[in-house]
Scaffold this motif. Structure first.
Motif, PDB file in Angstrom:
ATOM      1  N   ARG A   1      10.109 -47.999  24.890  1.00  0.00           N
ATOM      2  CA  ARG A   1      11.462 -48.440  25.170  1.00  0.00           C
ATOM      3  C   ARG A   1      11.672 -48.753  26.644  1.00  0.00           C
ATOM      4  O   ARG A   1      12.509 -49.581  27.006  1.00  0.00           O
ATOM      5  CB  ARG A   1      12.450 -47.352  24.728  1.00  0.00           C
ATOM      6  CG  ARG A   1      13.914 -47.763  24.734  1.00  0.00           C
ATOM      7  CD  ARG A   1      14.225 -48.801  23.678  1.00  0.00           C
ATOM      8  NE  ARG A   1      13.783 -48.381  22.377  1.00  0.00           N
ATOM      9  CZ  ARG A   1      14.427 -47.505  21.591  1.00  0.00           C
ATOM     10  NH1 ARG A   1      15.547 -46.964  21.989  1.00  0.00           N
ATOM     11  NH2 ARG A   1      13.947 -47.183  20.408  1.00  0.00           N
TER      12      ARG A   1
ATOM     13  N   MET B   1      18.844 -50.528  25.864  1.00  0.00           N
ATOM     14  CA  MET B   1      18.807 -50.198  24.441  1.00  0.00           C
ATOM     15  C   MET B   1      17.786 -51.077  23.731  1.00  0.00           C
ATOM     16  O   MET B   1      17.498 -52.194  24.173  1.00  0.00           O
ATOM     17  CB  MET B   1      20.187 -50.435  23.807  1.00  0.00           C
ATOM     18  CG  MET B   1      21.278 -49.486  24.281  1.00  0.00           C
ATOM     19  SD  MET B   1      21.088 -47.864  23.510  1.00  0.00           S
ATOM     20  CE  MET B   1      22.605 -47.069  24.058  1.00  0.00           C
ATOM     21  N   ALA B   2      17.258 -50.598  22.617  1.00  0.00           N
ATOM     22  CA  ALA B   2      16.405 -51.432  21.769  1.00  0.00           C
ATOM     23  C   ALA B   2      17.199 -52.652  21.322  1.00  0.00           C
ATOM     24  O   ALA B   2      18.406 -52.542  21.055  1.00  0.00           O
ATOM     25  CB  ALA B   2      15.928 -50.642  20.549  1.00  0.00           C
TER      26      ALA B   2
ATOM     27  N   THR C   1      22.543 -48.506  19.268  1.00  0.00           N
ATOM     28  CA  THR C   1      22.033 -49.767  19.812  1.00  0.00           C
ATOM     29  C   THR C   1      22.779 -50.945  19.209  1.00  0.00           C
ATOM     30  O   THR C   1      23.091 -51.917  19.912  1.00  0.00           O
ATOM     31  CB  THR C   1      20.530 -49.920  19.540  1.00  0.00           C
ATOM     32  OG1 THR C   1      20.291 -49.884  18.120  1.00  0.00           O
ATOM     33  CG2 THR C   1      19.748 -48.793  20.192  1.00  0.00           C
TER      34      THR C   1
ATOM     35  N   TRP D   1      26.125 -51.179  20.887  1.00  0.00           N
ATOM     36  CA  TRP D   1      25.993 -51.537  22.300  1.00  0.00           C
ATOM     37  C   TRP D   1      25.828 -53.038  22.470  1.00  0.00           C
ATOM     38  O   TRP D   1      26.484 -53.661  23.301  1.00  0.00           O
ATOM     39  CB  TRP D   1      24.803 -50.790  22.903  1.00  0.00           C
ATOM     40  CG  TRP D   1      24.764 -50.818  24.402  1.00  0.00           C
ATOM     41  CD1 TRP D   1      25.429 -49.991  25.253  1.00  0.00           C
ATOM     42  CD2 TRP D   1      24.028 -51.736  25.223  1.00  0.00           C
ATOM     43  NE1 TRP D   1      25.147 -50.321  26.556  1.00  0.00           N
ATOM     44  CE2 TRP D   1      24.294 -51.388  26.573  1.00  0.00           C
ATOM     45  CE3 TRP D   1      23.173 -52.801  24.958  1.00  0.00           C
ATOM     46  CZ2 TRP D   1      23.725 -52.072  27.643  1.00  0.00           C
ATOM     47  CZ3 TRP D   1      22.603 -53.491  26.028  1.00  0.00           C
ATOM     48  CH2 TRP D   1      22.888 -53.128  27.350  1.00  0.00           C
ATOM     49  N   TRP D   2      24.954 -53.655  21.657  1.00  0.00           N
ATOM     50  CA  TRP D   2      24.708 -55.093  21.788  1.00  0.00           C
ATOM     51  C   TRP D   2      25.873 -55.922  21.259  1.00  0.00           C
ATOM     52  O   TRP D   2      26.251 -56.931  21.860  1.00  0.00           O
ATOM     53  CB  TRP D   2      23.413 -55.475  21.074  1.00  0.00           C
ATOM     54  CG  TRP D   2      22.187 -54.998  21.781  1.00  0.00           C
ATOM     55  CD1 TRP D   2      21.349 -53.988  21.398  1.00  0.00           C
ATOM     56  CD2 TRP D   2      21.644 -55.507  23.011  1.00  0.00           C
ATOM     57  NE1 TRP D   2      20.338 -53.834  22.311  1.00  0.00           N
ATOM     58  CE2 TRP D   2      20.479 -54.751  23.311  1.00  0.00           C
ATOM     59  CE3 TRP D   2      22.030 -56.520  23.881  1.00  0.00           C
ATOM     60  CZ2 TRP D   2      19.712 -54.987  24.438  1.00  0.00           C
ATOM     61  CZ3 TRP D   2      21.260 -56.763  25.009  1.00  0.00           C
ATOM     62  CH2 TRP D   2      20.118 -56.000  25.285  1.00  0.00           C
TER      63      TRP D   2
END
Length: 359
Positions: free
Chosen positions: A41, A75-76, A122, A125-126
């Protein structure tokens, strides 16, 4: 290091200068980058983009600027944005236009109704990057796939599209959510209906081909199995170099040690009791691939990115570097590149020979 301040990027150079630039287009990342960030990551990814309006320590530079920089993502990158030739984190897609598949819309609904789970950090977040309303969203893949693991009826399609649109309006109230008038809905469903016969052929091919690759095939037997797959494609009227065939060949030419399933194997998910519903899921995923790739051939200023949380689909798209184009006679063509990431058992020279055989 770089800090993304969408829609502008601020970079600090090794000599201490600060550069602020507005990106115009990002070069897509590949499947190797996807694997890299999944394995570590904290790994840095090399981003390349063309920008304009650059300011060096506040002094504006005329013209465009090509930028290369290493970013460490917080984040991923889930969900993934699949663009022509690869993938990008959602905010890096320009223009910001997205086709959303069922797993993305369903996740938005689940978060709204039941709250976020531990694994949703994640995703939230995106997608929060779009709360400002800059993006355009289209739930057409959500409606095309349907909820019953079969081709939806026209009424089911229209209902699914409205459901998907309502969910997106609630998730992104300031964004532009595509709406269909009756004529648009008719045309969209007609496109789906036009694929029914081909989808039935693809399903029959999958149901016959999957038993051949449920278990890893030995090197001694692979040529025989390859020829049998080609026979099945001819029997069912499936073009040998169609995406559905490539997925099966990827599973056939799995890693010789079998330690990591090939990209095609992860997409098809072969098993002994493979059903028509399993086949439909794969065909639906590949229909989304075609829809997203060819959208760039019919839209003047670029394609819609396919937004998906399906890792196997993201790897499939990125390994093939899928892209579409429109020819001078208005035909739509799908293009891809075959490499060792897609068929890890083979050398590139062997892959080139297979590609020639599939034409």
């Amino acid at each position: 290091m770089a800090d993304v301040l969408h829609p502008r990027i601020r970079c600090e150079l090794d000599d201490g200068q600060t550069v602020v630039v507005t990106p115009v287009a990002f070069q897509p990342l590949g499947v190797i980058d996807l694997w890299k960030i999944q394995a570590d990551r904290s790994a840095g990814l090399q981003f390349r983009f063309r920008g304009r309006g650059a300011k060096f320590d506040g002094v504006k530079q005329e013209g465009q600027l090509d930028v290369s920089m290493t970013l460490h993502l917080t984040m991923a990158p889930t969900p993934y944005a699949l663009v022509a030739g690869g993938w990008l984190p959602l905010p890096f897609v320009l223009p910001q236009r997205f086709l959303l598949d069922r797993n993305v819309v369903s996740t938005l609904r689940r978060i709204r109704e039941h709250g976020a789970r531990d694994g949703d950090a994640t995703f939230e977040w995106w997608t929060n990057f779009f709360q400002g309303g800059a993006a355009i969203f289209n739930p057409l893949p959500y409606a095309y796939e349907g909820a019953r693991r079969r081709i939806p009826t026209k009424e089911e399609f229209e209902q699914s599209f409205l459901e998907g649109r309502r969910e997106l309006v609630q998730a992104f109230p300031d964004a532009t959510i595509i709406a269909f008038h009756e004529a648009h809905a008719e045309a969209a469903y007609a496109q789906l209906e036009a694929l029914v016969v081909r989808g039935e052929r693809d399903a029959r091919f999958l149901l016959d081909a999957v038993p051949l690759i449920v278990e890893r095939v030995s090197r001694r037997s692979e040529a025989k199995v390859r020829d049998k797959i080609l026979e099945l494609s001819l029997k069912h009227g499936v073009i040998p170099n169609a995406l559905i065939c490539l997925a099966i060949f990827s599973a056939l030419f799995d890693d010789v040690h079998g330690s990591v399933p090939s990209i095609g194997r992860r997409l098809v998910k072969p098993k002994a009791n493979y059903s028509s519903e399993d086949a439909y899921n794969v065909i639906s995923d590949l229909r989304h691939v075609e829809l997203a790739a060819l959208s760039g051939a019919v839209v003047d200023d670029g394609q819609f990115a396919l937004c998906t949380a399906d890792r196997a689909l993201a790897e499939f798209w990125s390994a093939l570097a899928v892209r579409g184009e429109s020819t001078v006679d208005a035909l739509l063509n799908l293009h891809y590149s075959l490499g060792t990431e897609f068929m890890p058992r083979l050398q590139q020279s062997e892959i080139n020979e297979l590609a020639a055989l599939l034409r």
